[in-house]
Design a protein around this motif. Sequence first.
Motif, PDB file in Angstrom:
ATOM      1  N   LYS A 150       0.574  -1.134  -0.142  1.00 28.96           N
ATOM      2  CA  LYS A 150       0.158   0.236   0.364  1.00 28.96           C
ATOM      3  C   LYS A 150       0.463   1.079  -0.281  1.00 28.96           C
ATOM      4  CE  LYS A 150      -3.553   2.471   0.587  1.00 28.96           C
ATOM      5  NZ  LYS A 150      -5.178   2.042  -0.455  1.00 28.96           N
ATOM      6  N   ILE A 151       0.741   2.198  -0.143  1.00 26.51           N
ATOM      7  CA  ILE A 151       1.212   3.598  -0.752  1.00 26.51           C
ATOM      8  C   ILE A 151       1.146   4.774  -0.768  1.00 26.51           C
ATOM      9  CG2 ILE A 151       2.944   4.723  -2.498  1.00 26.51           C
ATOM     10  CD1 ILE A 151       3.349   2.061  -4.815  1.00 26.51           C
ATOM     11  N   VAL A 152       1.858   5.408   0.052  1.00 31.22           N
ATOM     12  CA  VAL A 152       0.819   5.966   1.039  1.00 31.22           C
ATOM     13  C   VAL A 152       1.681   7.647   0.496  1.00 31.22           C
ATOM     14  CG1 VAL A 152       1.049   7.558   2.754  1.00 31.22           C
ATOM     15  CG2 VAL A 152      -0.042   5.384   3.438  1.00 31.22           C
ATOM     16  N   ASP A 153       0.304   8.762  -0.311  1.00 35.52           N
ATOM     17  CA  ASP A 153       1.317   9.869  -0.739  1.00 35.52           C
ATOM     18  C   ASP A 153       0.525  10.757   0.802  1.00 35.52           C
ATOM     19  OD1 ASP A 153       1.802  12.337  -1.505  1.00 35.52           O
ATOM     20  OD2 ASP A 153       0.740  12.652  -3.425  1.00 35.52           O
ATOM     21  N   PRO A 154       1.349  11.827   1.388  1.00 33.74           N
ATOM     22  CA  PRO A 154       0.288  12.288   2.413  1.00 33.74           C
ATOM     23  C   PRO A 154      -0.205  13.144   1.700  1.00 33.74           C
ATOM     24  CG  PRO A 154       3.122  12.072   2.879  1.00 33.74           C
ATOM     25  CD  PRO A 154       2.920  11.687   0.888  1.00 33.74           C
ATOM     26  N   ALA A 155       0.510  13.815   0.536  1.00 32.64           N
ATOM     27  CA  ALA A 155      -0.890  14.970   0.377  1.00 32.64           C
ATOM     28  C   ALA A 155      -1.355  15.499   0.034  1.00 32.64           C
ATOM     29  CB  ALA A 155      -0.157  15.156  -1.812  1.00 32.64           C
ATOM     30  N   GLU A 156      -2.638  14.170  -0.373  1.00 31.85           N
ATOM     31  CA  GLU A 156      -4.084  14.420   0.203  1.00 31.85           C
ATOM     32  C   GLU A 156      -4.362  14.411   1.563  1.00 31.85           C
ATOM     33  OE1 GLU A 156      -7.872  11.879  -0.927  1.00 31.85           O
ATOM     34  OE2 GLU A 156      -6.416  10.652  -1.703  1.00 31.85           O
ATOM     35  N   GLU A 157      -4.345  14.021   2.299  1.00 29.09           N
ATOM     36  CA  GLU A 157      -4.540  14.988   4.239  1.00 29.09           C
ATOM     37  C   GLU A 157      -3.617  15.769   4.346  1.00 29.09           C
ATOM     38  OE1 GLU A 157      -5.926  14.237   7.896  1.00 29.09           O
ATOM     39  OE2 GLU A 157      -5.959  13.118   5.739  1.00 29.09           O
ATOM     40  N   VAL A 158      -2.590  16.679   3.551  1.00 25.92           N
ATOM     41  CA  VAL A 158      -2.230  17.803   4.138  1.00 25.92           C
ATOM     42  C   VAL A 158      -3.517  18.746   3.457  1.00 25.92           C
ATOM     43  CG1 VAL A 158       0.211  19.183   2.687  1.00 25.92           C
ATOM     44  CG2 VAL A 158      -0.146  17.532   3.491  1.00 25.92           C
ATOM     45  N   ALA A 159      -4.167  19.224   1.752  1.00 31.32           N
ATOM     46  CA  ALA A 159      -4.753  18.965   1.131  1.00 31.32           C
ATOM     47  C   ALA A 159      -5.776  19.533   1.857  1.00 31.32           C
ATOM     48  CB  ALA A 159      -4.860  18.967  -0.458  1.00 31.32           C
ATOM     49  N   MET A 160      -6.593  18.471   3.298  1.00 34.36           N
ATOM     50  CA  MET A 160      -7.694  18.450   3.657  1.00 34.36           C
ATOM     51  C   MET A 160      -7.403  19.574   4.737  1.00 34.36           C
ATOM     52  SD  MET A 160      -9.825  17.390   2.230  1.00 34.36           S
ATOM     53  CE  MET A 160     -10.258  16.944   3.404  1.00 34.36           C
ATOM     54  N   GLN A 161      -6.493  19.181   5.688  1.00 31.07           N
ATOM     55  CA  GLN A 161      -5.666  20.305   6.794  1.00 31.07           C
ATOM     56  C   GLN A 161      -6.097  21.605   6.581  1.00 31.07           C
ATOM     57  OE1 GLN A 161      -1.932  19.048   8.943  1.00 31.07           O
ATOM     58  NE2 GLN A 161      -3.085  17.106   9.478  1.00 31.07           N
ATOM     59  N   VAL A 162      -4.915  21.845   5.403  1.00 33.98           N
ATOM     60  CA  VAL A 162      -5.442  23.572   4.816  1.00 33.98           C
ATOM     61  C   VAL A 162      -6.604  23.888   4.767  1.00 33.98           C
ATOM     62  CG1 VAL A 162      -5.112  24.765   2.525  1.00 33.98           C
ATOM     63  CG2 VAL A 162      -2.998  22.789   3.053  1.00 33.98           C
ATOM     64  N   LEU A 163      -7.233  22.958   4.060  1.00 33.05           N
ATOM     65  CA  LEU A 163      -8.805  23.327   3.956  1.00 33.05           C
ATOM     66  C   LEU A 163      -9.599  23.543   5.217  1.00 33.05           C
ATOM     67  CD1 LEU A 163     -11.505  23.287   2.116  1.00 33.05           C
ATOM     68  CD2 LEU A 163     -11.976  21.333   2.575  1.00 33.05           C
ATOM     69  N   PHE A 164      -9.438  22.865   6.510  1.00 28.60           N
ATOM     70  CA  PHE A 164     -10.024  22.875   7.688  1.00 28.60           C
ATOM     71  C   PHE A 164      -9.301  24.333   7.943  1.00 28.60           C
ATOM     72  CE2 PHE A 164      -9.272  21.724  12.679  1.00 28.60           C
ATOM     73  CZ  PHE A 164     -10.266  21.871  12.690  1.00 28.60           C
ATOM     74  N   GLU A 165      -7.965  24.643   8.152  1.00 28.79           N
ATOM     75  CA  GLU A 165      -7.203  24.955   8.544  1.00 28.79           C
ATOM     76  C   GLU A 165      -8.272  27.387   8.401  1.00 28.79           C
ATOM     77  OE1 GLU A 165      -5.384  26.650  10.568  1.00 28.79           O
ATOM     78  OE2 GLU A 165      -5.324  24.134  11.343  1.00 28.79           O
ATOM     79  N   LEU A 166      -8.519  26.666   6.688  1.00 26.44           N
ATOM     80  CA  LEU A 166      -8.728  27.752   5.777  1.00 26.44           C
ATOM     81  C   LEU A 166     -10.915  27.692   5.874  1.00 26.44           C
ATOM     82  CD1 LEU A 166      -7.432  28.246   2.500  1.00 26.44           C
ATOM     83  CD2 LEU A 166      -6.647  29.593   4.046  1.00 26.44           C
ATOM     84  N   ASN A 167     -10.906  27.023   6.845  1.00 29.55           N
ATOM     85  CA  ASN A 167     -12.697  27.229   6.942  1.00 29.55           C
ATOM     86  C   ASN A 167     -12.097  27.604   8.176  1.00 29.55           C
ATOM     87  OD1 ASN A 167     -14.080  25.817   4.787  1.00 29.55           O
ATOM     88  ND2 ASN A 167     -13.358  23.912   5.314  1.00 29.55           N
ATOM     89  N   LYS A 168     -11.991  27.963   9.196  1.00 27.32           N
ATOM     90  CA  LYS A 168     -11.535  27.741  10.282  1.00 27.32           C
ATOM     91  C   LYS A 168     -11.362  29.637  10.411  1.00 27.32           C
ATOM     92  CE  LYS A 168      -8.511  25.941  12.880  1.00 27.32           C
ATOM     93  NZ  LYS A 168      -8.068  25.388  14.186  1.00 27.32           N
ATOM     94  N   LEU A 169     -10.516  29.811   9.922  1.00 30.90           N
ATOM     95  CA  LEU A 169      -9.842  31.315   9.315  1.00 30.90           C
ATOM     96  C   LEU A 169     -11.295  31.934   9.035  1.00 30.90           C
ATOM     97  CD1 LEU A 169      -7.887  33.444   9.143  1.00 30.90           C
ATOM     98  CD2 LEU A 169      -7.147  32.835   6.525  1.00 30.90           C
ATOM     99  N   ALA A 170     -12.341  31.125   7.617  1.00 33.10           N
ATOM    100  CA  ALA A 170     -13.226  32.565   6.559  1.00 33.10           C
ATOM    101  C   ALA A 170     -14.066  32.384   8.636  1.00 33.10           C
ATOM    102  CB  ALA A 170     -13.744  30.984   5.401  1.00 33.10           C
ATOM    103  N   LEU A 171     -14.832  31.016   9.445  1.00 34.52           N
ATOM    104  CA  LEU A 171     -15.402  31.347  10.085  1.00 34.52           C
ATOM    105  C   LEU A 171     -15.009  32.575  10.646  1.00 34.52           C
ATOM    106  CD1 LEU A 171     -16.218  27.691  11.231  1.00 34.52           C
ATOM    107  CD2 LEU A 171     -17.554  29.242  10.128  1.00 34.52           C
ATOM    108  N   ARG A 172     -13.881  32.656  11.412  1.00 37.79           N
ATOM    109  CA  ARG A 172     -13.185  33.942  12.071  1.00 37.79           C
ATOM    110  C   ARG A 172     -13.338  34.627  11.816  1.00 37.79           C
ATOM    111  NH1 ARG A 172      -8.158  32.147  13.305  1.00 37.79           N
ATOM    112  NH2 ARG A 172      -7.014  33.151  12.180  1.00 37.79           N
ATOM    113  N   THR A 173     -12.854  35.179  10.567  1.00 44.58           N
ATOM    114  CA  THR A 173     -12.141  36.621  10.030  1.00 44.58           C
ATOM    115  C   THR A 173     -14.198  36.690   9.314  1.00 44.58           C
ATOM    116  OG1 THR A 173     -11.663  35.500   8.346  1.00 44.58           O
ATOM    117  CG2 THR A 173     -10.387  36.299  10.093  1.00 44.58           C
ATOM    118  N   GLY A 174     -15.190  35.900   8.375  1.00 38.97           N
ATOM    119  CA  GLY A 174     -16.357  36.766   8.204  1.00 38.97           C
ATOM    120  C   GLY A 174     -16.000  36.312   6.421  1.00 38.97           C
TER     121      GLY A 174
END
Length: 265
Positions: free
Chosen positions: A198-222
């Motif tokens: 099984k080959i694991v490329d961390p990139a997909e999970e990294v992108a999901m973390q970026v999305l999570f952080e940007l969603n938090k930022l959007a909620l915080r800043t409007g």
Amino acid sequence: MKIGVFDSGVGGLSVLKQIKEKIDFADVIYYGDSLNSPYGSKSVEEIQKLCLKIAEFLIDNRVNIIVVACNTATAAALETLKERFTSVPIIGVVEPGAAIAIKESKNKKIGVLSTPLTAKSKVYEKAIKKINPKSEVFQKGCELLCPMIEKGWESSEKNLNLLKEYIHQLPEEIDTLVLGCTHYPLIRDDIEILIDKKIVDPAEEVAMQVLFELNKLALRTGFKKEKKEKVKVDYFVSGDIEIFKKVGERFLGEKLSNVYQPLTD
């Protein structure tokens, strides 16, 4: 919103590709430090100095988040970057990779292909064992792969034999292989030929973390997220732009425009 992504060269494009697939409301600034590639053969101090300079460049260009799309830079400089720059979230690639590896592995025997510095730092072993202390982690530093991919990898018999030599130094009992250098997804097809794990490329999970952080930022800043017809990417390349474009276009399957040489001191 704007995402800053950087790597020692073309490797971070594997992370950029996932970001573009999952996030359609933010533009990207990508910094490829190919002039100083490979990072894996440098000292920790050298890498930290390079990363601090790049992060400063990205923050000067008003990014809302920084992605260290390089395992070696993550191992050597992530904590230093977080301490120095507190105004934006900074995400590395190792912890997301470790999390997916644990999730995918059945026998918890995990192999990691990486640069020599990443292997020497044991950063993946620490991250994986933090999640599951009973896991066994086997790391192999591959000195030649990153610079070869940076210049444009060819699937020749000679290159496949070199790749096989690295892979075969990992124990047969592993059931999962982490691509512990963001350059390696660019040659994933060749890796899959040589190993039935099984080959694991961390990139997909990294992108999901970026999305999570940007969603938090959007909620915080409007901030109102609005889907873009096309995400704009500005590329800054410290080394040879033409080689970067050639390798990048082959991997991403699209023409790279907006490619610039960053101003240097």
